[in-house]
Write a protein that holds these residues in place. Structure first.
Motif, PDB file in Angstrom:
ATOM      1  N   THR A  41       0.844  -1.190   0.000  1.00 12.06           N
ATOM      2  CA  THR A  41       0.000   0.000   0.000  1.00 12.06           C
ATOM      3  C   THR A  41       0.882   1.243   0.000  1.00 12.06           C
TER       4      THR A  41
ATOM      5  N   ARG B  72      -3.489   4.400  -0.896  1.00 16.27           N
ATOM      6  CA  ARG B  72      -3.732   3.606  -2.097  1.00 16.27           C
ATOM      7  C   ARG B  72      -3.530   2.146  -1.744  1.00 16.27           C
ATOM      8  N   SER B  73      -4.544   1.360  -2.017  1.00 16.76           N
ATOM      9  CA  SER B  73      -4.458  -0.067  -1.750  1.00 16.76           C
ATOM     10  C   SER B  73      -5.163  -0.806  -2.878  1.00 16.76           C
TER      11      SER B  73
ATOM     12  N   ASN C  64      -5.294   1.901   7.167  1.00 19.16           N
ATOM     13  CA  ASN C  64      -4.302   1.318   6.265  1.00 19.16           C
ATOM     14  C   ASN C  64      -4.201  -0.197   6.481  1.00 19.16           C
TER      15      ASN C  64
ATOM     16  N   GLY D 154      -4.911  -3.374   3.876  1.00 17.62           N
ATOM     17  CA  GLY D 154      -3.728  -4.104   3.457  1.00 17.62           C
ATOM     18  C   GLY D 154      -3.885  -5.596   3.544  1.00 17.62           C
TER      19      GLY D 154
END
Length: 323
Positions: free
Chosen positions: A268, A290-291, A319, A323
């Protein structure tokens, strides 16, 4: 993303709580990432929690039907990694936010001293549909999250008041609600790019705390990671400052150099910004994650000064969920 790598002091230790802070248990077919904690004794292992399957929700099309990932802007990538080298040094170590079930006084970094962290429900990874791959498996090149998007949202912490405008049906919101976080003159072009750029759906959650700190989180899912990256590169991210400020920010905010670099989640990327002084009536912090096929926007604000610790905590936990 701009990697932020520096030796920074660990965050202060956390407040007392019956359940402690949330932990991300092991996900299927991949070992969990371990965050190093300085001068800590090992804690006993525990079996992963059994989670209930989320309510049915539309899932992305199979990988074979996805559009190919557009090529990312090479110059921007070079600028981002160059900035990371210039601004930050080596990886640091510090507090792991996602620990929940052990006795708090037995867990490194989670003593009973109040450091401003909030108490979240225990976090668990949502169950995937039968046969679905994890977002970063080799057999899933589009980085697709097949889990329910609402199940990937960070839950509201204890003592918060949920924002009713972001509750919706399974927390789904319209593109217009997401774009309302940006200056009005930018929304038309962004909406067109969302429409043409493979947008699937948007989920959101928000809350306010007793001290008036406000938090809003949006998860924007595209048809593949390529579309998600293209939208961020065109509109949102920046090497040393945000390309597009969110509402309430006077000027493009710089990177938040106090964000703990050791909290990186593999596969990520994140961009974390802190509004510089002089500020308006609100102090606004925001971040992008961003993942794979999903982009997260996290906004936290408070009159006069928004504390760093709960904002960083929310970014780390969201996050981890992605992930």
């Amino acid at each position: 993303m701009t990697g932020q790598k520096s030796e920074m002091p660990p965050l202060p230790e956390s407040p007392p709580s019956a359940d402690g802070l949330p932990e991300i248990p092991a996900m299927p077919e991949r070992a969990p990432d371990v965050v190093a904690v300085p001068e800590a004794e090992a804690t006993p292992e525990r079996a992963p929690d059994v989670v209930a399957a989320p309510e049915a929700e539309a899932t992305p099309e199979p990988e074979s039907a996805l559009a190919p990932r557009p090529e990312r802007r090479k110059l921007r990538a070079v600028l981002r990694w160059t900035a990371a080298v210039l601004v930050f040094g080596s990886l640091g170590t510090g507090v792991a936010y996602g620990i929940t079930d052990q006795t708090r006084t037995d867990v490194p970094g989670l003593s009973t001293r109040n450091d401003g962290r909030w108490v979240y429900p225990k976090l668990t990874m949502p169950v995937l549909p039968a046969g679905a791959r994890l977002p970063f498996d080799r057999d899933n090149p589009g980085g697709i999250h097949y889990a329910s998007l609402s199940a990937l949202l960070l839950p509201a912490p204890a003592g918060s008041k949920v924002l009713p405008e972001l509750k919706g049906d399974k927390n789904r919101v319209s593109p217009d609600r997401f774009l309302a976080e940006y200056p009005e003159e930018e929304r038309s072009g962004m909406k067109q790019d969302l429409t043409d750029g493979g947008l699937l759906d948007i989920a959101a959650r928000g809350w306010t705390m007793p001290d008036s700190t406000s938090t809003r989180i949006y998860l924007v899912r595209f048809r593949s990671a390529g579309f998600a990256n293209e939208f961020v590169d065109n509109h949102l991210g920046g090497a040393l400052e945000a390309t597009l400020p969110v509402n309430g920010v006077e000027d493009s905010p710089p990177l938040d150099e106090s964000y703990p670099a050791h909290t990186t989640v593999p596969s990520t990327e994140r961009d974390v910004y802190d509004e510089a002084a002089p500020r308006g009536p609100l102090h606004v912090r925001h971040a992008y994650i961003r993942s794979g096929d999903t982009v997260a926007l996290i906004i936290q604000s408070k009159k006069v000064k928004a504390p760093a610790v709960p904002f960083h905590q929310a970014v780390v936990l969201q996050n981890q969920l992605l992930g």
